[in-house]
Design a protein around this motif. Structure first.
Motif, PDB file in Angstrom:
ATOM      1  N   CYS A   1      42.205  25.115  42.411  1.00 31.21           N
ATOM      2  CA  CYS A   1      43.018  25.589  43.525  1.00 31.21           C
ATOM      3  C   CYS A   1      43.601  24.395  44.264  1.00 31.21           C
ATOM      4  O   CYS A   1      43.240  23.249  44.005  1.00 31.21           O
ATOM      5  CB  CYS A   1      42.191  26.442  44.478  1.00 31.21           C
ATOM      6  SG  CYS A   1      40.846  25.522  45.277  1.00 31.21           S
TER       7      CYS A   1
ATOM      8  N   GLU B   1      40.319  39.523  45.886  1.00 34.35           N
ATOM      9  CA  GLU B   1      41.277  39.118  44.856  1.00 34.35           C
ATOM     10  C   GLU B   1      41.310  37.603  44.714  1.00 34.35           C
ATOM     11  O   GLU B   1      41.390  37.086  43.610  1.00 34.35           O
ATOM     12  CB  GLU B   1      42.673  39.659  45.165  1.00 34.35           C
ATOM     13  CG  GLU B   1      42.836  41.127  44.868  1.00 34.35           C
ATOM     14  CD  GLU B   1      42.580  41.477  43.407  1.00 34.35           C
ATOM     15  OE1 GLU B   1      43.141  40.809  42.504  1.00 34.35           O
ATOM     16  OE2 GLU B   1      41.815  42.418  43.158  1.00 34.35           O
ATOM     17  N   TRP B   2      41.235  36.867  45.843  1.00 35.43           N
ATOM     18  CA  TRP B   2      41.279  35.406  45.703  1.00 35.43           C
ATOM     19  C   TRP B   2      40.052  34.897  44.956  1.00 35.43           C
ATOM     20  O   TRP B   2      40.143  33.927  44.218  1.00 35.43           O
ATOM     21  CB  TRP B   2      41.517  34.689  47.026  1.00 35.43           C
ATOM     22  CG  TRP B   2      40.415  34.647  48.040  1.00 35.43           C
ATOM     23  CD1 TRP B   2      40.336  35.383  49.183  1.00 35.43           C
ATOM     24  CD2 TRP B   2      39.253  33.794  48.038  1.00 35.43           C
ATOM     25  NE1 TRP B   2      39.188  35.051  49.885  1.00 35.43           N
ATOM     26  CE2 TRP B   2      38.520  34.072  49.194  1.00 35.43           C
ATOM     27  CE3 TRP B   2      38.779  32.818  47.162  1.00 35.43           C
ATOM     28  CZ2 TRP B   2      37.328  33.427  49.512  1.00 35.43           C
ATOM     29  CZ3 TRP B   2      37.588  32.171  47.466  1.00 35.43           C
ATOM     30  CH2 TRP B   2      36.876  32.482  48.631  1.00 35.43           C
TER      31      TRP B   2
ATOM     32  N   ARG C   1      47.521  33.620  40.539  1.00 39.38           N
ATOM     33  CA  ARG C   1      47.017  34.976  40.276  1.00 39.38           C
ATOM     34  C   ARG C   1      46.700  35.125  38.789  1.00 39.38           C
ATOM     35  O   ARG C   1      47.356  34.534  37.940  1.00 39.38           O
ATOM     36  CB  ARG C   1      48.045  36.011  40.700  1.00 39.38           C
ATOM     37  CG  ARG C   1      48.290  36.017  42.191  1.00 39.38           C
ATOM     38  CD  ARG C   1      49.350  37.075  42.537  1.00 39.38           C
ATOM     39  NE  ARG C   1      49.831  36.911  43.888  1.00 39.38           N
ATOM     40  CZ  ARG C   1      49.275  37.445  44.965  1.00 39.38           C
ATOM     41  NH1 ARG C   1      48.199  38.184  44.851  1.00 39.38           N
ATOM     42  NH2 ARG C   1      49.792  37.238  46.154  1.00 39.38           N
ATOM     43  N   ARG C   2      45.700  35.921  38.494  1.00 37.84           N
ATOM     44  CA  ARG C   2      45.216  36.102  37.124  1.00 37.84           C
ATOM     45  C   ARG C   2      46.278  36.662  36.184  1.00 37.84           C
ATOM     46  O   ARG C   2      46.395  36.215  35.055  1.00 37.84           O
ATOM     47  CB  ARG C   2      44.022  37.075  37.091  1.00 37.84           C
ATOM     48  CG  ARG C   2      42.847  36.657  37.882  1.00 37.84           C
ATOM     49  CD  ARG C   2      41.701  37.661  37.803  1.00 37.84           C
ATOM     50  NE  ARG C   2      42.001  39.037  38.132  1.00 37.84           N
ATOM     51  CZ  ARG C   2      42.215  39.511  39.355  1.00 37.84           C
ATOM     52  NH1 ARG C   2      42.216  38.692  40.382  1.00 37.84           N
ATOM     53  NH2 ARG C   2      42.426  40.786  39.563  1.00 37.84           N
TER      54      ARG C   2
ATOM     55  N   ARG D   1      51.620  32.457  42.901  1.00 34.47           N
ATOM     56  CA  ARG D   1      50.646  31.850  43.806  1.00 34.47           C
ATOM     57  C   ARG D   1      50.160  32.858  44.852  1.00 34.47           C
ATOM     58  O   ARG D   1      50.964  33.540  45.479  1.00 34.47           O
ATOM     59  CB  ARG D   1      51.252  30.650  44.524  1.00 34.47           C
ATOM     60  CG  ARG D   1      51.919  29.636  43.617  1.00 34.47           C
ATOM     61  CD  ARG D   1      51.032  29.094  42.543  1.00 34.47           C
ATOM     62  NE  ARG D   1      50.054  28.185  43.071  1.00 34.47           N
ATOM     63  CZ  ARG D   1      49.136  27.585  42.344  1.00 34.47           C
ATOM     64  NH1 ARG D   1      49.072  27.783  41.058  1.00 34.47           N
ATOM     65  NH2 ARG D   1      48.273  26.772  42.896  1.00 34.47           N
ATOM     66  N   GLN D   2      48.860  32.916  45.038  1.00 40.60           N
ATOM     67  CA  GLN D   2      48.263  33.678  46.124  1.00 40.60           C
ATOM     68  C   GLN D   2      47.885  32.678  47.204  1.00 40.60           C
ATOM     69  O   GLN D   2      47.240  31.665  46.922  1.00 40.60           O
ATOM     70  CB  GLN D   2      47.027  34.441  45.657  1.00 40.60           C
ATOM     71  CG  GLN D   2      46.376  35.224  46.788  1.00 40.60           C
ATOM     72  CD  GLN D   2      45.112  35.942  46.352  1.00 40.60           C
ATOM     73  OE1 GLN D   2      44.525  35.622  45.329  1.00 40.60           O
ATOM     74  NE2 GLN D   2      44.697  36.906  47.145  1.00 40.60           N
TER      75      GLN D   2
ATOM     76  N   ALA E   1      39.014  32.922  37.609  1.00 34.50           N
ATOM     77  CA  ALA E   1      39.823  32.858  36.388  1.00 34.50           C
ATOM     78  C   ALA E   1      40.497  31.503  36.228  1.00 34.50           C
ATOM     79  O   ALA E   1      40.528  30.943  35.129  1.00 34.50           O
ATOM     80  CB  ALA E   1      40.870  33.976  36.400  1.00 34.50           C
ATOM     81  N   ALA E   2      41.026  30.958  37.324  1.00 31.57           N
ATOM     82  CA  ALA E   2      41.773  29.698  37.251  1.00 31.57           C
ATOM     83  C   ALA E   2      40.848  28.487  37.181  1.00 31.57           C
ATOM     84  O   ALA E   2      41.139  27.517  36.482  1.00 31.57           O
ATOM     85  CB  ALA E   2      42.705  29.568  38.452  1.00 31.57           C
TER      86      ALA E   2
ATOM     87  N   ARG F   1      38.439  36.551  42.549  1.00 33.79           N
ATOM     88  CA  ARG F   1      38.676  36.860  41.135  1.00 33.79           C
ATOM     89  C   ARG F   1      39.702  35.902  40.537  1.00 33.79           C
ATOM     90  O   ARG F   1      39.561  35.451  39.403  1.00 33.79           O
ATOM     91  CB  ARG F   1      39.099  38.312  41.009  1.00 33.79           C
ATOM     92  CG  ARG F   1      37.970  39.258  41.467  1.00 33.79           C
ATOM     93  CD  ARG F   1      38.433  40.674  41.596  1.00 33.79           C
ATOM     94  NE  ARG F   1      38.657  41.217  40.267  1.00 33.79           N
ATOM     95  CZ  ARG F   1      39.264  42.367  40.052  1.00 33.79           C
ATOM     96  NH1 ARG F   1      39.728  43.085  41.050  1.00 33.79           N
ATOM     97  NH2 ARG F   1      39.426  42.800  38.822  1.00 33.79           N
ATOM     98  N   ASN F   2      40.735  35.577  41.320  1.00 29.04           N
ATOM     99  CA  ASN F   2      41.749  34.632  40.838  1.00 29.04           C
ATOM    100  C   ASN F   2      41.170  33.227  40.680  1.00 29.04           C
ATOM    101  O   ASN F   2      41.455  32.535  39.702  1.00 29.04           O
ATOM    102  CB  ASN F   2      42.948  34.605  41.790  1.00 29.04           C
ATOM    103  CG  ASN F   2      43.748  35.887  41.739  1.00 29.04           C
ATOM    104  OD1 ASN F   2      43.776  36.586  40.726  1.00 29.04           O
ATOM    105  ND2 ASN F   2      44.402  36.217  42.838  1.00 29.04           N
TER     106      ASN F   2
END
Length: 144
Positions: free
Chosen positions: A85, A74-75, A44-45, A50-51, A81-82, A77-78
Motif C-alpha cells: 500500500c 473492503e480495504w 482494489r482486488r 485505487r481505494q 490481496a495486494a 480484503r484489498n
C-alpha cells in the motif's frame, strides 16, 4: 468457500461494522481533504483502481501498524490481496509491504491502539467487536 458456507459448517464468520452514510460521504472525505488523518491508498482486488481510506497509523516500538476497528472491511480484503500500500499524510507518501499479524502481537498492538485512539467512535467499535480476531492488524514494513 464463502463466508456463509463457513458459517453453516460451524466456522466463525468474520465480523464487520459497515460505516454509515455520513462517515462515507462527509466525514471521510473531509478528513482526507483537511489532512486530519493519514490516507491508505491500496489497489482494489477486482478493478485495480485505487481505494483511498482515512486511517490511523500506530507507531509502536519503531514499527508502524494499521488496525481495522470495523473488522473485515473492503480495504482489509484489498490489502490482503495486494500485500502492499501507500500511506499519504500532509503531502508526503510512503510505500509499504503489509504483513498481517495475529496472536499476542496483535493483542499488544490493539491494546496500544486503544490507548492512543480509544475515544469516541473507535472505542465504540472496539467495544462492539471485543474479540481481537475481529480486528485485522498489519505491520507496515517500508517497501524496497
Amino acid at each position: 468457500m464463502t463466508e456463509n458456507a463457513d458459517a453453516g459448517r460451524g466456522q466463525r464468520v468474520p465480523a464487520y461494522r459497515r460505516p454509515g452514510w455520513f462517515v462515507v460521504r462527509v466525514a471521510n472525505p473531509l478528513m482526507r481533504w483537511l489532512g486530519a488523518a493519514s490516507t491508505l491508498d491500496v489497489p482494489r482486488r477486482i478493478t485495480g483502481t485505487r481505494q483511498r481510506v482515512p486511517v490511523n497509523i500506530l507507531e509502536l516500538d519503531g514499527q508502524r501498524y494499521l488496525v481495522s476497528v470495523r473488522g473485515r472491511t473492503e480495504w482489509v480484503r484489498n490489502l490482503r490481496a495486494a500485500g502492499h500500500c501507500t500511506v499519504r499524510h500532509r503531502g508526503r507518501h510512503a510505500r509499504y509491504r503489509a504483513v498481517e499479524i495475529s496472536g499476542d502481537p496483535r493483542e499488544r498492538t490493539l491494546a496500544a491502539y486503544r490507548h492512543r485512539w480509544g475515544a469516541g467512535p473507535v472505542r465504540r467499535l472496539l467495544d462492539e467487536l471485543p474479540d481481537p480476531a475481529d480486528h485485522p492488524t498489519f505491520r507496515l514494513d517500508p517497501a524496497e
